[in-house]
Design an enzyme around this catalytic site. Structure first.
Site, PDB file in Angstrom:
ATOM      1  N   CYS A  16     -73.058  -1.806 -23.021  1.00 25.96           N
ATOM      2  CA  CYS A  16     -74.027  -2.369 -24.303  1.00 25.96           C
ATOM      3  C   CYS A  16     -75.586  -2.042 -24.409  1.00 25.96           C
ATOM      4  O   CYS A  16     -75.946  -1.569 -23.141  1.00 25.96           O
ATOM      5  CB  CYS A  16     -74.051  -4.288 -23.781  1.00 25.96           C
ATOM      6  SG  CYS A  16     -74.968  -5.326 -23.630  1.00 25.96           S
ATOM      7  N   ARG A  22     -72.432  -8.632 -23.890  1.00 25.19           N
ATOM      8  CA  ARG A  22     -71.863  -7.592 -23.341  1.00 25.19           C
ATOM      9  C   ARG A  22     -70.510  -7.337 -22.504  1.00 25.19           C
ATOM     10  O   ARG A  22     -69.665  -7.135 -21.658  1.00 25.19           O
ATOM     11  CB  ARG A  22     -71.248  -6.944 -25.456  1.00 25.19           C
ATOM     12  CG  ARG A  22     -71.153  -7.870 -26.570  1.00 25.19           C
ATOM     13  CD  ARG A  22     -71.534  -7.022 -27.216  1.00 25.19           C
ATOM     14  NE  ARG A  22     -73.283  -5.669 -27.426  1.00 25.19           N
ATOM     15  CZ  ARG A  22     -73.274  -5.171 -27.811  1.00 25.19           C
ATOM     16  NH1 ARG A  22     -72.014  -4.878 -28.901  1.00 25.19           N
ATOM     17  NH2 ARG A  22     -74.558  -4.477 -28.485  1.00 25.19           N
ATOM     18  N   SER A  23     -71.415  -6.665 -21.911  1.00 27.96           N
ATOM     19  CA  SER A  23     -70.798  -5.736 -20.956  1.00 27.96           C
ATOM     20  C   SER A  23     -71.757  -6.549 -19.623  1.00 27.96           C
ATOM     21  O   SER A  23     -70.139  -6.458 -19.162  1.00 27.96           O
ATOM     22  CB  SER A  23     -72.303  -4.771 -20.557  1.00 27.96           C
ATOM     23  OG  SER A  23     -73.532  -4.900 -20.661  1.00 27.96           O
TER      24      SER A  23
END
Length: 163
Positions: A16, A22-23
């Site tokens: 991300c 997110r990642s």
């Protein structure tokens, strides 16, 4: 039980922008879902932007993952070597996908795709500017995407008998 050569060679990088929401969550979720399904794969995460270099993940990411018993690591930037180190690079959204595609070395071996392309072609929305509920929704999406990715790579799990 011995793993197949194909399984031993699967390595995934979840990407991300800032590598704080997110990642890292996607990395932790994919690793746990793969483990629960009996797959031993390498999973890592990084960011395409260096905005949070050296920082730990967002506290809401940490809280969401802690509830599920998942561990996270501090930010790391995308590196040129990642395009050959990993077999799959999964972008959280289309902006990061385009960025990855534009900087990928011509002869790289990694398959670079939108993670959502394994399920519904939807990007993972960035929860950073929202409430903790957004992080919960991203977690749930990461679980679905992890299963869809593993189904694609290894096939759907065989149903177990209900004894």
């Amino acid at each position: 039980m011995a793993k197949s050569n194909a399984e031993n060679s699967v390595s995934v990088l979840v990407v991300c922008l800032g590598n704080i929401c997110r990642s890292p969550m996607g990395e932790a979720v994919l690793r746990e879902v793969a483990k629960s399904r009996g797959h031993d794969i390498e999973v890592d995460s990084c960011g395409t932007g260096a905005y949070h270099c050296g920082e730990d993940p967002d506290e809401r990411t940490v809280a969401t993952c802690r509830k599920a018993g998942l561990c996270l690591h501090p930010f790391r930037p995308l590196e040129r070597e990642d395009f050959d180190k990993f077999t799959h690079i999964l972008a959280a959204d289309t902006n990061n996908l385009r960025n990855l595609q534009s900087i990928a070395p011509k002869n790289s071996s990694a398959e670079v795709r939108l993670w959502g392309s394994y399920l519904d072609d939807k990007p993972i929305p960035d929860p950073y500017y929202g409430s903790s509920g957004g992080f919960e929704r991203v977690y749930e999406q990461c679980v679905r995407l992890s299963n869809a990715f593993l189904d694609d790579v290894f096939g759907k799990p065989k149903p177990t008998s209900g004894l």
